[in-house]
Design a protein around this motif. Structure first.
Motif, PDB file in Angstrom:
ATOM      1  N   UNK A   9      44.318  35.870  -1.919  1.00  0.00           N
ATOM      2  CA  UNK A   9      43.729  35.827  -3.265  1.00  0.00           C
ATOM      3  C   UNK A   9      43.802  34.434  -3.888  1.00  0.00           C
ATOM      4  N   UNK A  10      44.889  33.679  -3.642  1.00  0.00           N
ATOM      5  CA  UNK A  10      45.005  32.356  -4.266  1.00  0.00           C
ATOM      6  C   UNK A  10      43.998  31.382  -3.664  1.00  0.00           C
ATOM      7  N   UNK A  11      43.696  31.538  -2.397  1.00  0.00           N
ATOM      8  CA  UNK A  11      42.697  30.649  -1.775  1.00  0.00           C
ATOM      9  C   UNK A  11      41.316  30.966  -2.336  1.00  0.00           C
ATOM     10  N   UNK A  12      41.005  32.250  -2.433  1.00  0.00           N
ATOM     11  CA  UNK A  12      39.693  32.635  -3.000  1.00  0.00           C
ATOM     12  C   UNK A  12      39.586  32.202  -4.459  1.00  0.00           C
ATOM     13  N   UNK A  13      40.644  32.453  -5.246  1.00  0.00           N
ATOM     14  CA  UNK A  13      40.609  32.064  -6.670  1.00  0.00           C
ATOM     15  C   UNK A  13      40.528  30.542  -6.800  1.00  0.00           C
ATOM     16  N   UNK A  14      41.251  29.837  -5.951  1.00  0.00           N
ATOM     17  CA  UNK A  14      41.252  28.372  -5.995  1.00  0.00           C
ATOM     18  C   UNK A  14      39.878  27.796  -5.709  1.00  0.00           C
ATOM     19  N   UNK A  15      39.195  28.370  -4.726  1.00  0.00           N
ATOM     20  CA  UNK A  15      37.843  27.884  -4.406  1.00  0.00           C
ATOM     21  C   UNK A  15      36.898  28.094  -5.585  1.00  0.00           C
ATOM     22  N   UNK A  16      36.978  29.283  -6.180  1.00  0.00           N
ATOM     23  CA  UNK A  16      36.077  29.598  -7.292  1.00  0.00           C
ATOM     24  C   UNK A  16      36.373  28.735  -8.521  1.00  0.00           C
ATOM     25  N   UNK A  17      37.656  28.534  -8.790  1.00  0.00           N
ATOM     26  CA  UNK A  17      38.008  27.788 -10.006  1.00  0.00           C
ATOM     27  C   UNK A  17      37.689  26.293  -9.864  1.00  0.00           C
ATOM     28  N   UNK A  18      37.972  25.710  -8.721  1.00  0.00           N
ATOM     29  CA  UNK A  18      37.667  24.279  -8.553  1.00  0.00           C
ATOM     30  C   UNK A  18      36.156  24.060  -8.648  1.00  0.00           C
ATOM     31  N   UNK A  19      35.390  24.991  -8.097  1.00  0.00           N
ATOM     32  CA  UNK A  19      33.925  24.870  -8.156  1.00  0.00           C
ATOM     33  C   UNK A  19      33.453  24.958  -9.611  1.00  0.00           C
ATOM     34  N   UNK A  20      33.957  25.966 -10.347  1.00  0.00           N
ATOM     35  CA  UNK A  20      33.534  26.145 -11.745  1.00  0.00           C
ATOM     36  C   UNK A  20      33.927  24.942 -12.592  1.00  0.00           C
ATOM     37  N   UNK A  21      35.077  24.328 -12.283  1.00  0.00           N
ATOM     38  CA  UNK A  21      35.578  23.215 -13.097  1.00  0.00           C
ATOM     39  C   UNK A  21      35.145  21.860 -12.545  1.00  0.00           C
ATOM     40  N   UNK A  22      34.380  21.838 -11.491  1.00  0.00           N
ATOM     41  CA  UNK A  22      33.923  20.584 -10.859  1.00  0.00           C
ATOM     42  C   UNK A  22      35.106  19.662 -10.549  1.00  0.00           C
ATOM     43  N   UNK A  23      36.169  20.255 -10.007  1.00  0.00           N
ATOM     44  CA  UNK A  23      37.369  19.489  -9.684  1.00  0.00           C
ATOM     45  C   UNK A  23      37.640  19.586  -8.182  1.00  0.00           C
ATOM     46  N   UNK A  24      38.512  18.701  -7.665  1.00  0.00           N
ATOM     47  CA  UNK A  24      38.801  18.693  -6.231  1.00  0.00           C
ATOM     48  C   UNK A  24      39.966  19.608  -5.867  1.00  0.00           C
ATOM     49  N   UNK A  25      40.997  19.632  -6.726  1.00  0.00           N
ATOM     50  CA  UNK A  25      42.228  20.357  -6.375  1.00  0.00           C
ATOM     51  C   UNK A  25      42.727  21.182  -7.550  1.00  0.00           C
ATOM     52  N   UNK A  26      43.432  22.269  -7.211  1.00  0.00           N
ATOM     53  CA  UNK A  26      44.004  23.145  -8.246  1.00  0.00           C
ATOM     54  C   UNK A  26      45.465  23.427  -7.913  1.00  0.00           C
TER      55      UNK A  26
END
Ligand SMILES: *Cc1c(COP(=O)(O)O)cnc(C)c1O
Length: 403
Positions: free
Chosen positions: A86-103
Motif C-alpha cells: 500500500x505504501x508503494x502504491x500511495x507513494x506513486x500516486x501522491x508524488x505524481x499528484x504533487x509533481x514531486x520526485x520523492x515522498x
C-alpha cells in the motif's frame, strides 16, 4: 453492561483524565454518517469543518471504509525495515499528484514539517558544512506544535512559554515581499510558508508574493517549502493550492485530508532537495505503515474516480457566492477570503461565542481561524443543497447574536 451515561457525565470524566490543553466544545460525538455527526444523545449536527479539513469524503464513505477494513484484516504494520505494497502504491500516486520526485510518510502534519525543516538544514549543510544558515518563515503562520514546527510558527502566544526554540529562524510578513527580500542573504537556506494561511485566518498568498518568493529562492539557491497540510489535497479545486500559481515548490508538506481520518502525513521533495537526506538521517516506526497508506491510496483513487477537484471548484464557487451574500447582508461581517472549499468570514467581533454557542444551537459545526474569522472547510463531497442548509443556520446564528 455499562450504564448509559449522560453527556454531562462523559464531559466530567473526560476533564478528569485529559491533560488540559484544550477548551472543548460541550458535545460528545459518537458516530458520523455522510455529512452529519451524531452526539451521545442521538442529536444530528451538520458538519462544515470536517474534523479540521480532514474528513474530505465525509463520514462512512462505503468505498473508503470497505477498503480500510480489508486492509485492517490483511496487515496493519511492519515498520520501515521492510517494503509494503500500500505504501508503494500511495507513494506513486501522491508524488505524481504533487509533481514531486520523492515522498516520506509521517504520522501527522507537524512531523511532515519537521522532515521538511531537516531537508533544509541538510541541504544547507551539504553546501558549506556550516551550521549558521537561516530559514525565513511568516508571521501569522501555523506549522504545528512539535518544537521544530513551533519554531517556524509565527505566533508569539504559542512560542513564548517554550523558548528557546530553533535558532536561525527569521520572520517576514505574509504577502509582504519587501519584508522577505530584506531578510534574504547568502545564509538563507529555505523559506517556509503556507500557500493559504489556515489557522491564521484564511489568507491566500497573493500571486506576486508567492511568485516573488520563488524568484528570491532561485536567486539565492534556497528551498521553497510550501506547507499544504490544510490547503492541499483538493481543497482549493486543484490537488495542491500552489497549482493555481505559476510556481513549483522544492518541498511540500501534506497531512489532514490525505488519510480522511486515518492519521497520516507526508513530506515530498524534488530535485536536489529530494536527495539531501541519506540513510540514517531520518526515520519513523509507524510512518507509512500498510494500514494508513491503504487509506491514503484509496483517498487518492477516489479523488480521481469521482473527479473531486472539479467538484470542489464548482461547489466552492457556489459557497463563495452564498457567503458574499451573507457578508453583504450583515454589518458584523467585515471580510470574506479564501479559495475553493477553504473560505473564511471575518467578523467585527471575536467569533468564539458564535461558534461554540449560537452555531451549535443551530446544530451546525463550524470552527474559527484566528480570533475573528469563521472558517469553512467542509467535507469536499458537499453539494449545493448542503451549502444552502448551512447558510440558513449561519444566518439564524448571526441574527441571534445581533447583526
Ligand atoms: C494542521 C496543520 C499543521 C499541523 O498538523 P498536525 O497533524 O496537527 O500536526 C501544520 N501546518 C498546517 C498548515 C496545518 O493546517
Amino acid at each position: 453492561m455499562e450504564i448509559q451515561k449522560t453527556k454531562k457525565e462523559w464531559i466530567a470524566e473526560g476533564e478528569d483524565v485529559f491533560y488540559k490543553t484544550y477548551n472543548r466544545f460541550p458535545v460528545v460525538f459518537e458516530r458520523g454518517e455522510g455529512l452529519y455527526l451524531y452526539d451521545t444523545d442521538g442529536t444530528a449536527y451538520q458538519d462544515f469543518y470536517a474534523g479540521i479539513a480532514v474528513n474530505a469524503l465525509g463520514y462512512g464513505d462505503p468505498e473508503y471504509t470497505a477498503y480500510i477494513k480489508e486492509q485492517a484484516d490483511k496487515l496493519l504494520h511492519v515498520s520501515n525495515y521492510f517494503y509494503n505494497t500500500p505504501s508503494i502504491r500511495a507513494g506513486k500516486k501522491l508524488t505524481k499528484a504533487a509533481q514531486m520526485d520523492k515522498v516520506f510518510f509521517t504520522n501527522s502534519g507537524t512531523e511532515a514539517v519537521e522532515g521538511a525543516l531537516k531537508i533544509a538544514r541538510r541541504y544547507a549543510y551539504d553546501k558549506d558544512g556550516s551550521h549558521d544558515h537561516q530559514i525565513i518563515a511568516m508571521r501569522n503562520s501555523f506549522h504545528g506544535r512539535s518544537t521544530g514546527a513551533l519554531s517556524v510558527t509565527g505566533n508569539d502566544h504559542y512560542q513564548e512559554p517554550f523558548k528557546p526554540l530553533l535558532p536561525g529562524i527569521r520572520f517576514a510578513g505574509f504577502n509582504d515581499l519587501d519584508s522577505v527580500k530584506a531578510l534574504f542573504n547568502e545564509k538563507t537556506c529555505a523559506v517556509i510558508m503556507e500557500t493559504i494561511q489556515g489557522e491564521g485566518g484564511i489568507y491566500p498568498a497573493d500571486r506576486a508574493f508567492l511568485e516573488g518568493v520563488r524568484a528570491l529562492c532561485d536567486q539565492y539557491g534556497a528551498l521553497l517549502i510550501l506547507d499544504e497540510i490544510q490547503c492541499g489535497m483538493g481543497r482549493t479545486g486543484k490537488m495542491f493550492a500552489w497549482q493555481h500559481y505559476n510556481v513549483r515548490p522544492d518541498v511540500v508538506t501534506v497531512a489532514k485530508a490525505l488519510g480522511n481520518g486515518v492519521p497520516i502525513g507526508a513530506f515530498l521533495a524534488r530535485g536536489t532537495a529530494a536527495s539531501a537526506m541519506v540513510p540514517g538521517d531520518h526515520g519513523t516506526t509507524y510512518g507509512g505503515n500498510p494500514f494508513v497508506c491503504g487509506a491514503a491510496e484509496k483517498v487518492l483513487d477516489i479523488f480521481e474516480s469521482r473527479e473531486l477537484t472539479a467538484h470542489v471548484e464548482k461547489v466552492g464557487r457556489y459557497l463563495w457566492k452564498e457567503l458574499e451574500a451573507v457578508k453583504a447582508k450583515y454589518d458584523i461581517v467585515k471580510d470574506h477570503r479564501g479559495m475553493g472549499l477553504m473560505q473564511g468570514l471575518e467578523f467585527a467581533v471575536p467569533v468564539g461565542p458564535i461558534v461554540t454557542n449560537a452555531l451549535l444551537e443551530q446544530k451546525l459545526v463550524l470552527i474559527s481561524a484566528g480570533t475573528n474569522v469563521i472558517r469553512f472547510v467542509p467535507p469536499l463531497v458537499i453539494r449545493e443543497e448542503d451549502v444552502d442548509a448551512m447558510i440558513g443556520k449561519l444566518a439564524a446564528a448571526i441574527e441571534s447574536v445581533g447583526r
